[in-house]
Enzyme design. Sequence first.
Site, PDB file in Angstrom:
ATOM      1  N   SER A 118       4.383  -1.513   4.279  1.00  0.00           N
ATOM      2  CA  SER A 118       4.475  -2.881   4.796  1.00  0.00           C
ATOM      3  C   SER A 118       4.660  -3.885   3.665  1.00  0.00           C
ATOM      4  CB  SER A 118       3.213  -3.230   5.590  1.00  0.00           C
ATOM      5  OG  SER A 118       3.092  -2.393   6.722  1.00  0.00           O
ATOM      6  N   GLN A 126       0.836  -1.202   0.000  1.00  0.00           N
ATOM      7  CA  GLN A 126       0.000   0.000   0.000  1.00  0.00           C
ATOM      8  C   GLN A 126       0.866   1.247   0.000  1.00  0.00           C
ATOM      9  OE1 GLN A 126      -2.440   0.283   3.508  1.00  0.00           O
ATOM     10  NE2 GLN A 126      -3.901   1.661   2.563  1.00  0.00           N
ATOM     11  N   GLY A 127       0.825   2.031  -1.068  1.00  0.00           N
ATOM     12  CA  GLY A 127       1.643   3.237  -1.178  1.00  0.00           C
ATOM     13  C   GLY A 127       0.873   4.488  -0.829  1.00  0.00           C
ATOM     14  N   TYR A 128       0.645   4.687   0.456  1.00  0.00           N
ATOM     15  CA  TYR A 128      -0.084   5.865   0.929  1.00  0.00           C
ATOM     16  C   TYR A 128       0.851   6.851   1.639  1.00  0.00           C
ATOM     17  CZ  TYR A 128      -4.893   4.089   0.148  1.00  0.00           C
ATOM     18  OH  TYR A 128      -6.074   3.655  -0.396  1.00  0.00           O
ATOM     19  N   SER A 129       1.350   6.470   2.829  1.00  0.00           N
ATOM     20  CA  SER A 129       2.075   7.406   3.691  1.00  0.00           C
ATOM     21  C   SER A 129       3.368   7.897   3.043  1.00  0.00           C
ATOM     22  CB  SER A 129       2.410   6.741   5.029  1.00  0.00           C
ATOM     23  OG  SER A 129       1.239   6.461   5.759  1.00  0.00           O
ATOM     24  N   GLU A 176     -10.043  -1.996   4.983  1.00  0.00           N
ATOM     25  CA  GLU A 176      -8.939  -2.365   5.880  1.00  0.00           C
ATOM     26  C   GLU A 176      -9.432  -2.602   7.303  1.00  0.00           C
ATOM     27  OE1 GLU A 176      -4.438  -0.742   6.883  1.00  0.00           O
ATOM     28  OE2 GLU A 176      -5.983   0.711   6.337  1.00  0.00           O
ATOM     29  N   GLU A 205      -4.433  10.915  17.108  1.00  0.00           N
ATOM     30  CA  GLU A 205      -4.833  12.314  17.029  1.00  0.00           C
ATOM     31  C   GLU A 205      -5.713  12.564  15.802  1.00  0.00           C
ATOM     32  OE1 GLU A 205      -1.250  11.870  19.486  1.00  0.00           O
ATOM     33  OE2 GLU A 205      -1.798  11.182  17.484  1.00  0.00           O
ATOM     34  N   SER A 248      -2.898   8.048  12.897  1.00  0.00           N
ATOM     35  CA  SER A 248      -2.576   8.225  14.314  1.00  0.00           C
ATOM     36  C   SER A 248      -3.836   8.508  15.130  1.00  0.00           C
ATOM     37  CB  SER A 248      -1.584   9.385  14.486  1.00  0.00           C
ATOM     38  OG  SER A 248      -2.232  10.622  14.211  1.00  0.00           O
TER      39      SER A 248
END
Length: 378
Positions: free
Chosen positions: A161, A126-129, A244, A359, A357
């Site tokens: 990951s 998964q290429g998100y962050s 997810e 938050e 996160s």
Amino acid sequence: MSSVEKFRTEIRGWLKTHLSGSFGALRGRGGPGREHEVFAERLAWERHMADHGWTCVGWPEEYGGRGASIEQQIAFHEEYALADAPARVNHIGEQLLGPTLIDHGTEEQKARFLPEVRAARELWCQGYSEPGAGSDLAAVRTRATLEDGRWVVHGQKIWTSLAHEAQWCFVLARTTPGSRRHAGLSYLLVPLDQPGVDIRPIVQLTGTSEFNEVFFDGATTGAAHVVGAPGDGWRIAMATLGYERGVSTLGQQVGFRRELDALVALARRNGAAADPAVRDRLVRAWAGLEALRAGALRGTDPSAAKLGWSHWHRDLGELALEIGGPAAALATAAPYELDDRQRLFLFSRADTVYAGSSEIQRNIIAERVLGLPKEPRP
């Protein structure tokens, strides 16, 4: 016997028969902080499951699944965890990419990718962050331009990951020059085995490396490998995040239950259970896990669910070290061999950070669920 109980009995019997011999040695292997363990053997097990129709059970039958109901999917994940079966290596493709393509992909994309996912012949990440866009995913800076019939990708992803084991990555990239925030993003399917892709493992607190930095420097993919319309990537990416946090979390909770049971047994053996404060925390952990299960069955808001289980698991890791006593601070052997309680403590520190996160989850709940005023932004 209900259809759910028949399904549960079928998967339980299959696992009892097939999780034996060389596959039996895989029981309990892999999982958070241990994804490096016997990866090739676990991939062989995944393909064995595929050969017998036990991957992608929730997918519609027309795409190679079993068309299992939500209740049957829950039974599958629970029985899989109860059998101590090895951690899945294809879950990103099966549980994230697959449902996304089924609901939002073209027929050509489904025909090309779904059979390979179902058979565990192609693994996904998964290429998100990104370094500047972790929980604030809308700040994505990776960009892609359409040149001579192919998307050309430049940028960096992080905390990816299993990228070092994957052949493909679904990448959220900015494809509209000058766009900001949620607008102008596209959801691209990018092969990793090509020039212009550099994958660098990141060493974690556990001493292992199951996630990575991924650099795209002119990597390409076909013009048709965009899910949804160009510029519609935010909507597709949010759909993926919804999958997810679906029914597979029930299986995760069975794993949590086993960790809790092991701590109760340890507390009884080493005398920690004689401390009323420890007993109180164990009871609170039990009650919290029961609440998580009830929420998952009811369909708790995904952000609330993630907030709940991540803090519960982090607190369990802290309790594990307390019950273990002073010796729990020492590694089992040099240079960095950990026991289950130490690994639980260290890896669970990340639970409240990855996949959004705490938050950010609180902001989402406040603004989108409760309708409170948005947080001021610079």
